[in-house]
Design an enzyme around this catalytic site. Structure first.
Site, PDB file in Angstrom:
ATOM      1  N   HIS A  33      38.078  29.863  57.709  1.00 45.22           N
ATOM      2  CA  HIS A  33      38.282  28.420  57.860  1.00 45.22           C
ATOM      3  C   HIS A  33      36.931  27.715  57.850  1.00 45.22           C
ATOM      4  O   HIS A  33      36.224  27.698  58.864  1.00 45.22           O
ATOM      5  CB  HIS A  33      39.016  28.155  59.171  1.00 45.22           C
ATOM      6  N   SER A  84      40.361  20.644  56.750  1.00 48.41           N
ATOM      7  CA  SER A  84      41.226  20.833  57.908  1.00 48.41           C
ATOM      8  C   SER A  84      41.784  19.492  58.381  1.00 48.41           C
ATOM      9  O   SER A  84      42.527  18.849  57.650  1.00 48.41           O
ATOM     10  CB  SER A  84      40.445  21.560  59.008  1.00 48.41           C
ATOM     11  N   ASP A 124      41.804  32.491  55.817  1.00 43.03           N
ATOM     12  CA  ASP A 124      41.877  31.367  56.756  1.00 43.03           C
ATOM     13  C   ASP A 124      42.890  31.677  57.852  1.00 43.03           C
ATOM     14  O   ASP A 124      44.090  31.811  57.586  1.00 43.03           O
ATOM     15  CB  ASP A 124      42.266  30.089  56.025  1.00 43.03           C
TER      16      ASP A 124
END
Length: 437
Positions: free
Chosen positions: A189, A68, A155
């Protein structure tokens, strides 16, 4: 554009074997955590952070990865310092270089889960211009690097289209054979593992999900070539907490970071270990692993450091794993990939960029680098800020020069704290220890 090679999925385990394999991994993980914590318990309290050692690292075997915000930072580091991160980069749920273009609105919009197309061609032009200006390394060095990309099908924080844009960006620089993009796992995620964390579809701290995929191992094998089997027993190396203030003061980084040192990569004080600094038989590899937002040690303890999956491959393959840490001042614990700390966030002059590169240099045995100084913060009335050239007034309101952050009414009664993130560039910040005028 050239077609991109996809990673082959691992052989499927028999259903009956999965509980046994997961149990083995979790027991080993628990034992590893206990052993790593034992020295602290025996010492009666937390030990003081140690200096980061100088080691014998093969300079051609330096890589970086991240999740991320850490993925965005990994891209920035590889592009800006392509002469350092020569082995390549692994990116989990990240987008192309300078996707945010200095805007938090773009960062939280098109670069994550919002609408809007990412202008890959313009970002490539930005990359080339900065290389010509000498603000990042020449882009030709990227051609020899390897890249591993991962996007979870579920995600909801960084949509797969963002990673698709990153793949399109890298196709401009990296040969097809060097690029792997895995996007066939129904993951939320998170950093994906094969035996630790929540269910694969979970979105929650510490953002480690058991998806029956050893993602850390897949990235390391691609970036560094064939590797020996991982160590599934207790860790054979040492997890060291090191002093990050030797490299940076403030700028959203914590006072300490972590580094995992395999037993075969022991340091010799003040000099590289036996075997020299080149690619000799005793040289080790270096991998920099960057956590995501709300995933630093202040938020999740050592869970990312111990369970992301890198260390057990490090043990058997002479890979030193550096875990830099964000701290107070980092927005949501994120790395700076949109300019919250510095307008130079994506180039070599960026404070966080320079700090991580200096940490890598130290492990490589290079000459010490002076620490990046803390940014200047000043608290004053909005009128005083404008008089000093830090802000400007418009229609009775004050705005910070450079960022145009709104400061409120332009009067002597309204006070703001501004941080100079680059020469002549100011942003509204809640700085500790700000000077007052």
């Amino acid at each position: 554009m050239a077609a991109m090679r996809s990673a082959s999925p691992p052989p499927l385990r028999r259903a009956a074997d999965r509980p046994r394999a997961r149990a083995h991994g979790r027991i080993a993980g628990a034992a590893a955590a206990a052993l790593l914590a034992l020295p602290l318990a025996m010492g009666g309290g937390a030990r003081a952070a140690e200096p980061l050692p100088r080691l014998a690292i093969d300079p051609a075997q330096v890589s970086v990865s991240g999740l991320s915000a850490g993925g965005y930072m990994a891209v920035q580091l590889q592009v800006a310092y392509s002469s350092v991160f020569r082995a390549g980069a692994g990116v989990v749920a990240g987008g192309p270089y300078d996707c945010a273009e200095g805007s938090v609105l773009l960062a939280t919009g098109r670069c994550t889960d919002g609408p809007g197309e990412i202008p890959v061609a313009r970002l490539v032009d930005t990359t080339e211009r900065r290389a010509r200006e000498g603000r990042i390394d020449p882009t030709a060095a990227l051609a020899g690097a390897k890249v591993y990309l991962f996007s979870g099908q579920r995600d909801s924080v960084v949509r797969p289209a963002v990673v698709d844009a990153l793949a399109a960006y890298y196709r401009r620089y990296v040969p097809e054979a060097n690029l792997v993009y895995r996007r066939d796992v129904a993951a939320e995620h998170a950093m994906v593992t094969d035996d630790y964390g929540a269910g694969c579809a979970t979105k929650a701290p510490p953002y480690l999900n058991d998806c029956d995929l050893d993602l850390a191992g897949a990235m390391l094998r691609h970036l560094h070539g064939p590797l020996a089997p991982r160590n599934d027993g207790p860790p054979a190396g040492r997890l060291l907490e090191f002093d990050q203030t030797a490299f940076v003061r403030g700028h959203g980084l914590a006072a300490t970071g972590q580094v995992y040192l395999p037993a075969a990569c022991a340091a010799v004080s003040g000099a590289p270990a036996a075997g020299g600094t080149g690619a000799g038989p005793a040289a080790c590899r270096l991998h920099v692993a960057l956590h995501g937002c709300r995933q630093n040690t202040a938020e999740v303890g050592l869970r990312y450091v111990q369970h992301a999956g890198y260390n057990r491959w490090a043990d058997t393959n002479r890979i030193v794993v550096l875990y830099p840490q964000t701290g107070a001042g980092a927005v949501n614990g994120c790395w700076d990939w949109w300019g919250y700390d510095s307008a130079d966030y994506a180039v070599r002059a960026g404070p966080q960029m320079a700090a991580v590169k200096a940490m890598a240099d130290q492990l490589l045995g290079h000459a010490p680098t002076p620490p990046v100084p803390a940014a200047a913060c000043i608290t004053a009335s909005n009128y005083a800020h404008t008089a000093a050239g830090r802000a400007h007034a418009r229609f009775g309101f004050a705005y910070a020069n450079g960022s145009n952050d709104a400061m409120g009414w332009w009067t002597i009664f309204h006070r703001s704290t501004l941080k100079e993130t680059a020469p002549g560039h100011f942003a509204v910040q809640d700085c500790q220890g700000a000077s007052r005028s």
